[in-house]
Write a protein that holds these residues in place. Structure first.
Motif, PDB file in Angstrom:
ATOM      1  N   THR A   1     -88.511 -16.644  33.640  1.00  0.00           N
ATOM      2  CA  THR A   1     -87.359 -15.934  33.085  1.00  0.00           C
ATOM      3  C   THR A   1     -87.783 -14.624  32.447  1.00  0.00           C
ATOM      4  OG1 THR A   1     -86.682 -18.151  32.486  1.00  0.00           O
ATOM      5  CG2 THR A   1     -85.293 -16.366  31.733  1.00  0.00           C
ATOM      6  N   TRP A   2     -88.912 -14.699  31.717  1.00  0.00           N
ATOM      7  CA  TRP A   2     -89.391 -13.484  31.057  1.00  0.00           C
ATOM      8  C   TRP A   2     -89.673 -12.385  32.073  1.00  0.00           C
ATOM      9  CZ3 TRP A   2     -88.569 -11.783  26.604  1.00  0.00           C
ATOM     10  CH2 TRP A   2     -88.444 -12.649  25.512  1.00  0.00           C
ATOM     11  N   GLY A   3     -90.323 -12.802  33.187  1.00  0.00           N
ATOM     12  CA  GLY A   3     -90.645 -11.817  34.214  1.00  0.00           C
ATOM     13  C   GLY A   3     -89.397 -11.171  34.771  1.00  0.00           C
ATOM     14  N   PHE A   4     -88.361 -11.987  34.922  1.00  0.00           N
ATOM     15  CA  PHE A   4     -87.101 -11.436  35.412  1.00  0.00           C
ATOM     16  C   PHE A   4     -86.575 -10.383  34.441  1.00  0.00           C
ATOM     17  CE2 PHE A   4     -82.467 -11.425  35.565  1.00  0.00           C
ATOM     18  CZ  PHE A   4     -82.310 -10.994  36.866  1.00  0.00           C
ATOM     19  N   GLN A   5     -86.692 -10.705  33.153  1.00  0.00           N
ATOM     20  CA  GLN A   5     -86.236  -9.747  32.140  1.00  0.00           C
ATOM     21  C   GLN A   5     -87.080  -8.477  32.183  1.00  0.00           C
ATOM     22  OE1 GLN A   5     -85.398 -11.066  28.253  1.00  0.00           O
ATOM     23  NE2 GLN A   5     -84.365 -12.923  28.895  1.00  0.00           N
ATOM     24  N   PHE A   6     -88.403  -8.645  32.365  1.00  0.00           N
ATOM     25  CA  PHE A   6     -89.279  -7.477  32.458  1.00  0.00           C
ATOM     26  C   PHE A   6     -88.794  -6.556  33.567  1.00  0.00           C
ATOM     27  CE2 PHE A   6     -93.428  -9.656  30.787  1.00  0.00           C
ATOM     28  CZ  PHE A   6     -92.787  -9.901  29.587  1.00  0.00           C
ATOM     29  N   ARG A   7     -88.568  -7.176  34.746  1.00  0.00           N
ATOM     30  CA  ARG A   7     -88.198  -6.359  35.902  1.00  0.00           C
ATOM     31  C   ARG A   7     -86.814  -5.742  35.704  1.00  0.00           C
ATOM     32  NH1 ARG A   7     -88.001  -9.707  40.600  1.00  0.00           N
ATOM     33  NH2 ARG A   7     -88.065 -11.554  39.285  1.00  0.00           N
ATOM     34  N   ALA A   8     -85.928  -6.534  35.066  1.00  0.00           N
ATOM     35  CA  ALA A   8     -84.577  -6.008  34.841  1.00  0.00           C
ATOM     36  C   ALA A   8     -84.625  -4.788  33.931  1.00  0.00           C
ATOM     37  CB  ALA A   8     -83.704  -7.100  34.226  1.00  0.00           C
ATOM     38  N   VAL A   9     -85.426  -4.876  32.864  1.00  0.00           N
ATOM     39  CA  VAL A   9     -85.542  -3.742  31.949  1.00  0.00           C
ATOM     40  C   VAL A   9     -86.161  -2.553  32.669  1.00  0.00           C
ATOM     41  CG1 VAL A   9     -86.762  -2.907  29.907  1.00  0.00           C
ATOM     42  CG2 VAL A   9     -85.598  -5.102  29.846  1.00  0.00           C
TER      43      VAL A   9
END
Lengths: 428, 415
Positions: free
Chosen positions: B275-283
């Protein structure tokens, strides 16, 4: 949009509707307090500090100045604290103070520091003239580099490649000066080298829309690799292509005879005088001429500039090449102006300090000059304290420019705001 | 900044598609050819080729044997071409022998030593490159790997030489020290970015120099000084804190390399599966959209920088616990800066970064041999490295140079 004013270096708020910024005045107050406690009280009663200003070659000599350390350092710290108080008052009143405040504040704190460092040292004088002269000399590459950065960023292109432009300028200056046997030929070649790096930056950033920071970083590596490679092959095989050539000193008649000011400002080589002229001309051009207005428009709002018929990308390309040339000229400092042969990676990160000076100077030539002088002074101070054997580790003075920059970009001291469109390629 | 991330993301979106459609491509050979010529991979291959060619050209131009023949080029041009050919073949042979396999060696065990050296040099590049790549994916241009490596190595070195711990524990504690040191140095710019908006490029550059000053200050203090030495270098770290050599004492390859591969797997999982990685990429793709979607952009900035710093700290551990064993101001060499080019070449993908680090590791490992055997300064490696990245950063340039067709999505942008 952002107002296009030549923002004065001031810790107070610019705008009545803006939130009061307390970090600046508080920072000044803390520094003043440190100065008061460490340098003022720390100087110790009964000690004396001797300042010598004159050199034997001067027109007439000024005797050395001996002052009681504690009294002087305390008095200077009190002045600094008073200025901090003034900044607090100005913030309360939402008034803007001029750029003189941080300048006078810095001079007071530095004076206090020097008095403290020279306290009770028999036979060791604080060489004021020598200190200021080396401050000017050490700030040369920083001033040129910061001007280059200012010119590029005002038109909307981030120039991280200042380091590479300085280094290539230094390299070509040494090469051409050695090949022709004339140091002035090197001075002509240096800006060409910088312009070449600038042109590469412009091609990749403006034509191919490559991230400007990426290009800048990579160009630095390219120049380091290229110059080190040629240094180790071409210059090693032909030592006559890398000799120490020197631009001679050109003392300005009459002016250079003035005590203190003369040797500090008017007894240098040609590069220093070029620097004075460049700063003045660029400052006027950027803020008072039609060309400058166009450049700033391109950097702040390229679309609007385009609408009124300004060629955005052409302006950027020209500015980046011109900026590269200016940084390249600053590179001449390391070789022909200092009278040294070229050495591997001899710019040693000065390009990044120049970048810092540009930010602290808030993207204006005048500010860049002041910030670069401050960093040059910190460097000169490091050397002088090293000779005097001061208790402050030289590494901490070495860190000073970098720390100041972090504080500046974090908005702790004033607020540094870059041109709005910088870093963004313009696509119609 | 946002443009380049957008481009990389677009290419990433294309990547899996072209890999995932082999059946369709098999049906239509023409389409396969088009996909290959339009793929980013081909640009990478051509960029490397062009950079090597230009590097070779530079060596030839600066070579004194070649220069000598230019004097009488028109009377005996054959000499000139012979000298050029001789120089080029000696350079590329030496590079191969210095980085991959020493064909002059008596047996295979000696012959593969250059290759293990390549892996050893690639280790810190992989680790620091992973950290930087992670930052790029989240839209953060972190130039601070150099400082993070230095601080990590400093902490690790101190644990290594000053503390006395049992065998396995000592290594673990030293590695944790490196990671913590790097993470703290990464936290500062992340925190400043999140809280004040201070541009991470500027703060990380400045922190690099602050770290350098800090380590040289530490080395001037008795706590860090090697007894009986006036040079600014620390005592050797205890053997219990060293990374074990995985191929025996004949080779320099140490456990850090396996750790780097594991880290690459970890970063892949983090970015692509968590999930964190998804947030990283989203940001990284669009911070405003990410904020609107309820993600804490500040938290992501801090977390990304801390992770990047931790990985750079691990790179520092590869240096101090793996190869150097003693702290000097030059402990990070130029790995922090080279890692930027590694991450760019690897397109911020873990697998890409591993391959890019191996390539640059090979170039670096070949350096000493080039210097000694071919008389070519090591710095040519930097030239080749930066040219590769420049070419890769500007695919249209490479496509024009080699007359490759432009991919469809670029045409759309241009239209």
């Amino acid at each position: 949009m952002t107002t296009l004013v030549d923002a004065p270096v001031t810790p107070a708020a610019d705008d009545a509707s803006a939130r009061r910024r307390w970090a600046g005045p508080i920072g000044l107050g803390l520094i003043g307090l440190v100065s008061f406690i460490f340098f003022g009280i720390g100087s110790g009663g009964g000690n004396e500090t001797t300042f010598s200003v004159a050199r034997q070659s001067d027109f007439f000599t000024i005797p050395t100045l001996t002052v009681p350390s504690q009294l002087t350092a305390t008095a200077l710290s009190v002045i600094a604290l008073a200025l901090a108080g003034l900044a607090v008052w100005a913030t309360l009143q939402r008034r803007t103070l001029g750029w003189w405040l941080p300048v006078v504040f810095t001079i007071a704190v530095m004076g206090s520091l020097l008095t403290w460092a020279g306290a009770g040292r028999e036979g060791t004088n604080v060489q004021i003239t020598g200190l200021l002269t080396s401050a000017i000399v050490l700030s040369i590459p920083l001033v040129f580099g910061a001007l280059s950065g200012t010119l590029c960023e005002r038109s909307g292109v981030i120039n991280i490649a200042i380091e590479g432009q300085l280094l290539f300028g230094a390299f070509l200056a040494a090469l051409v000066a050695s090949a022709t046997g004339n140091a002035y030929a090197g001075l002509v070649a240096a800006p060409l080298a910088g312009a070449l790096v600038g042109a590469l930056l412009a091609i990749f950033a403006v034509k191919y829309w490559v991230d400007q920071i990426v290009v800048g970083v990579v160009l630095n590596v390219l120049v380091i690799g290229l110059t080190s490679f040629l240094f180790g092959s071409l210059m090693r095989d032909n030592p006559n292509l890398n000799q120490s050539m020197s631009l001679g000193r050109l003392p300005v008649p009459v002016l250079s005879e003035i005590p203190i000011i003369g040797p500090v400002l008017f007894n240098h080589n040609a590069l220093v005088y070029i620097m004075y002229v460049t700063v003045i001309v660029l400052h006027i051009m950027l803020f008072k001429s039609r060309w400058g207005l166009r450049v700033r428009a391109v950097g702040e709002h390229p679309k609007a500039a385009d609408t009124v018929g300004i060629k955005v990308n052409r302006t950027r390309v020209r500015n980046v090449i011109l900026g590269g040339a200016i940084a390249g000229l600053g590179g001449a400092f390391f070789t022909v102006a200092a009278g040294l042969a070229f050495g591997k990676e001899m710019t040693a990160g000065k390009g990044f300090i120049a970048l810092a000076a540009m930010i602290l100077g808030r993207w204006s030539p005048k500010g860049a000059l002041l910030a670069a002088l401050l960093f040059g002074f910190a460097d000169a101070l490091r050397l002088q304290l090293g000779i005097m054997g001061s208790p402050i580790p030289s590494q901490f003075l070495g860190m000073l420019p970098y720390l100041a920059t972090i504080f500046a970009v974090a908005g702790l001291v004033g607020f540094a705001k870059p041109p709005a469109a910088e870093g963004k390629p313009y696509k119609k | 900044m946002s443009e380049s991330t957008a481009t990389t993301d677009r290419s990433s979106a294309d990547g899996p598609e072209s890999e995932g459609s082999p059946e369709e491509a098999g049906r239509d050979f023409g389409r396969l050819m088009r996909e290959i010529t339009q793929s980013d991979l081909l640009v990478v291959v051509f960029a490397i080729f062009a950079a090597m060619l230009l590097g070779g050209l530079l060596v030839v131009l600066a070579d004194k044997d070649v220069l000598a023949t230019t004097g009488y080029f028109f009377s005996r041009p054959g000499d000139f071409f012979a000298a050029v050919g001789g120089t080029l073949s000696s350079v590329f042979t030496t590079m191969f022998q210095g980085a991959i396999y020493n064909t002059n060696a008596s047996d295979v065990a000696v012959g593969i030593r250059p290759f293990t050296q390549t892996l050893t040099v690639a280790t810190p590049l992989i680790l620091a490159g992973l950290g930087l790549g992670l930052g790029f994916r989240a839209g953060l241009f972190n130039i601070g790997a150099q400082g993070q490596i230095i601080i990590g190595a400093t902490v690790g070195a101190y644990v290594g030489f000053a503390w006395d711990l049992p065998v396995v524990l000592h290594l673990i504690v030293a590695v944790v020290g490196c990671v913590l040191g790097g993470a703290i140095w990464g936290f500062i710019p992340g925190f400043l970015k999140a809280r004040t908006g201070a541009h991470e490029v500027i703060t990380t550059i400045m922190l690099n120099y602050i770290a350098l000053n800090l380590v040289s200050f530490a080395l001037s203090k008795t706590a860090f000084q090697r007894p009986g030495s006036t040079n600014p270098q620390s005592p050797l770290i205890a053997e219990t804190a060293e990374y074990p050599l995985i191929l025996g004492s004949a080779y320099n390859l140490h456990l850090g390399f396996l750790l780097a591969l594991a880290a690459a797997g970890g970063v892949w999982w983090l970015l692509e599966r968590s999930t964190w990685g998804f947030q990283f990429r989203a940001v990284g793709a669009n911070p405003h959209a990410a904020r609107t979607a309820g993600m804490s952009v500040s938290k992501v900035y801090i977390l990304v920088m801390v992770t990047a710093g931790a990985l750079a700290g691990l790179a520092g551990s590869a240096q101090i616990l793996g190869t150097e064993h003693s702290l000097t101001a030059g402990v990070a060499a130029s790995f922090g800066f080279d890692a930027i080019t590694v991450a760019l070449l690897g397109r911020s993908r873990p697998l890409g970064i591993v391959f890019a680090a191996l390539l640059f590791g090979a170039l670096r490992a070949a350096g000493p041999a080039l210097q000694v055997q071919a008389g070519v300064p090591v710095d040519i490696v930097l030239v080749i490295q930066s040219l590769i990245v420049l070419f890769i950063a500007a695919p249209p340039l490479v496509r024009t140079m080699f007359r490759l067709p432009a991919p469809a999505h670029v045409k759309e942008v241009a239209a």
